[in-house]
Design a protein around this motif. Sequence first.
Motif, PDB file in Angstrom:
ATOM      1  N   UNK A   3      37.595  44.997 -24.726  1.00 27.11           N
ATOM      2  CA  UNK A   3      36.786  46.293 -24.045  1.00 27.11           C
ATOM      3  C   UNK A   3      37.203  46.674 -22.666  1.00 27.11           C
ATOM      4  N   UNK A   4      38.088  45.871 -22.072  1.00 28.45           N
ATOM      5  CA  UNK A   4      38.564  45.922 -20.678  1.00 28.45           C
ATOM      6  C   UNK A   4      39.824  46.558 -20.508  1.00 28.45           C
ATOM      7  N   UNK A   5      40.024  47.494 -19.421  1.00 27.87           N
ATOM      8  CA  UNK A   5      41.249  47.965 -19.236  1.00 27.87           C
ATOM      9  C   UNK A   5      42.311  46.924 -19.026  1.00 27.87           C
ATOM     10  N   UNK A   6      43.435  47.181 -19.315  1.00 32.19           N
ATOM     11  CA  UNK A   6      44.638  46.103 -18.959  1.00 32.19           C
ATOM     12  C   UNK A   6      45.750  46.878 -18.553  1.00 32.19           C
ATOM     13  N   UNK A   7      46.671  45.986 -17.702  1.00 33.84           N
ATOM     14  CA  UNK A   7      47.830  46.340 -17.037  1.00 33.84           C
ATOM     15  C   UNK A   7      48.992  46.621 -18.183  1.00 33.84           C
ATOM     16  N   UNK A   8      49.215  47.814 -18.416  1.00 33.75           N
ATOM     17  CA  UNK A   8      50.159  48.321 -19.529  1.00 33.75           C
ATOM     18  C   UNK A   8      51.487  47.675 -18.991  1.00 33.75           C
ATOM     19  N   UNK A   9      51.730  48.058 -17.819  1.00 38.40           N
ATOM     20  CA  UNK A   9      53.252  47.721 -16.981  1.00 38.40           C
ATOM     21  C   UNK A   9      53.638  46.510 -17.281  1.00 38.40           C
ATOM     22  N   UNK A  10      52.686  45.429 -16.898  1.00 39.32           N
ATOM     23  CA  UNK A  10      52.909  44.056 -17.138  1.00 39.32           C
ATOM     24  C   UNK A  10      53.152  43.738 -18.454  1.00 39.32           C
ATOM     25  N   UNK A  11      52.243  44.213 -19.439  1.00 39.29           N
ATOM     26  CA  UNK A  11      52.265  43.904 -20.780  1.00 39.29           C
ATOM     27  C   UNK A  11      53.897  44.132 -21.287  1.00 39.29           C
ATOM     28  N   UNK A  12      54.293  45.554 -20.923  1.00 33.61           N
ATOM     29  CA  UNK A  12      55.646  46.090 -21.398  1.00 33.61           C
ATOM     30  C   UNK A  12      56.408  45.120 -20.940  1.00 33.61           C
TER      31      UNK A  12
END
Length: 559
Positions: A346-355
């Motif tokens: 339920x926490x926000x995540x770093x989409x750029x890093x995961x991409x």
Amino acid sequence: MRSSRRLVARVAVAGAVGSVTLAGVVAVGAWAQGADGHDAHDRPGAAGLRLTDVPANPKAVGLTSPNVLSPELVEQAMAQGSMKLENPTADVPYYGYRGDGPLLPAPGDLPAAGHTVEASKTEPDKNTYLVLHGQRGADPHYDYGTHFVFQGHEAGKTGYITRINLDADAAHRVTLLATKTTNGTPLPVFDGSTWDPWAQRLLFTAENGNQGGVWQATAGPDSQVEDISAALGRGGYEGIQNDSAGNVWVVEDSGGATVPGDKAKLPNSFVYRFVPADKGDLKHGKLQALQVVSRRSGQPIGFQPIDAAHPSGGAFSDDMKDLHTYGLSFDTRWVTIHDTATDASGQAFDANALAKAAKATPFKRPENGQFRPGTGFREFYFDETGDTNADSTANNGFGGWGSVLKLAQTDPKADTGTLSLVYNGDKAHTGLDNVTFLDADHIAFVEDAGDTLHTQRSALDSAYAFDLRTDYSHGAQPVRFLAEGRDPSATLDSALSAYSGFQNDGDNEITGIHMSNGDPTPRGILGALTPTPLADGWRLFWTQQHGDNVTWEILPARR
């Protein structure tokens, strides 16, 4: 009572800089002409508008200049930064100015560290036009009409949401909707926006790197705003659009590291698709990133950082050159980088890093995109802003001037597709940012080239109409239908920006170009219907950020 739209001054600036005429509203049918007055068959204007190409406005020290539109068009101011909100606060008293200083500096007053000479400009950004019934405002006895433009504000330490009441008089013209989320957190500065007809929410994006993301908001006063970045992630998000399947497409503008010894920057931004588990609920689903396959190696074109083995990272790779070469087509696929069904934090995540970790493909700041009408959401066009510096050695062949790209899929839900180049920018056409379709074949992109490039090329920003039936590989160019000028406030700010401690931007910027009929149902998703430009309820808006912070509506002129 509502004010008549005829009470708002309509000013057309056509042809040479400085020629100003009053104009009415009639259908326009003149043939597209080049700046030299000859028929411009290689630069067709939007169907039904036949736009005339106009010259760019020059930039010079101390020079103010009016906006120049094709003579078939006029514009009228719908709201201006100094317009008092109908429900002001001490911090947000005006449409486009904060309450931290005077609207103009006192004579002789100059900026210094810790000394504010004028109010902070808030930059009302991407426009979302909706036709809604039963909308209320701060005055319970006032009829606010049915036509509204919603905006988030991009500049400052915190952001807010406003609604321009297009049918209202000046005292009720702009309503402050929200400054905080439902849990009391101040809103971030917002950039992109759209309306999700299934969730019945406005969606706003924050272009704040790993502190950015997506917020959803109700449309009425005392708007309920929620951060939904636990599902859509955090990134330098800007463009945001729905498709007919209920997916949400997000385009990221996250500048990359600068190549040592150069002005070129690494491609560092991604295109995302959020697939909700239930299209009426945007808090659950999976986030995907676009991956492009190399024509050379057959492997994904992933992010390449600057390191000992790659001193310029991926800025000058063969794949980056191929992506900006006319006539080439690339296979694409969507890769899932986060799924709320399997990540229950339920926490926000770093989409750029995961991409990056998933080997999705980075682009040169692709700020906005939109689906082509009449294609069943099978064609998505997006831009790259590029390096916005004439001294970048990536300008020639590696996307430094920016571009327009086309993603084609058999269905908006498809996992694979193809990517191809539509247009390579150049010094005169670069920094492409906001986008809207004018009809099925013509798409408008506007520039945000920035003060540095304005000076380097001695020209301010422009808006262009591209004909998607044109092959731009042979030197054809789009029609410039709006040459933005520089208002007196922005001219003053440009001069003051040389002083330490000055917080506002300089030159004006074009943003929020938006053609819509305002339909808030799934039928009204941008790309579902083919626009009838400036007729049959289709309206065109843009915002002149910085300076006076004016939001304009473009109308047909009476010849």
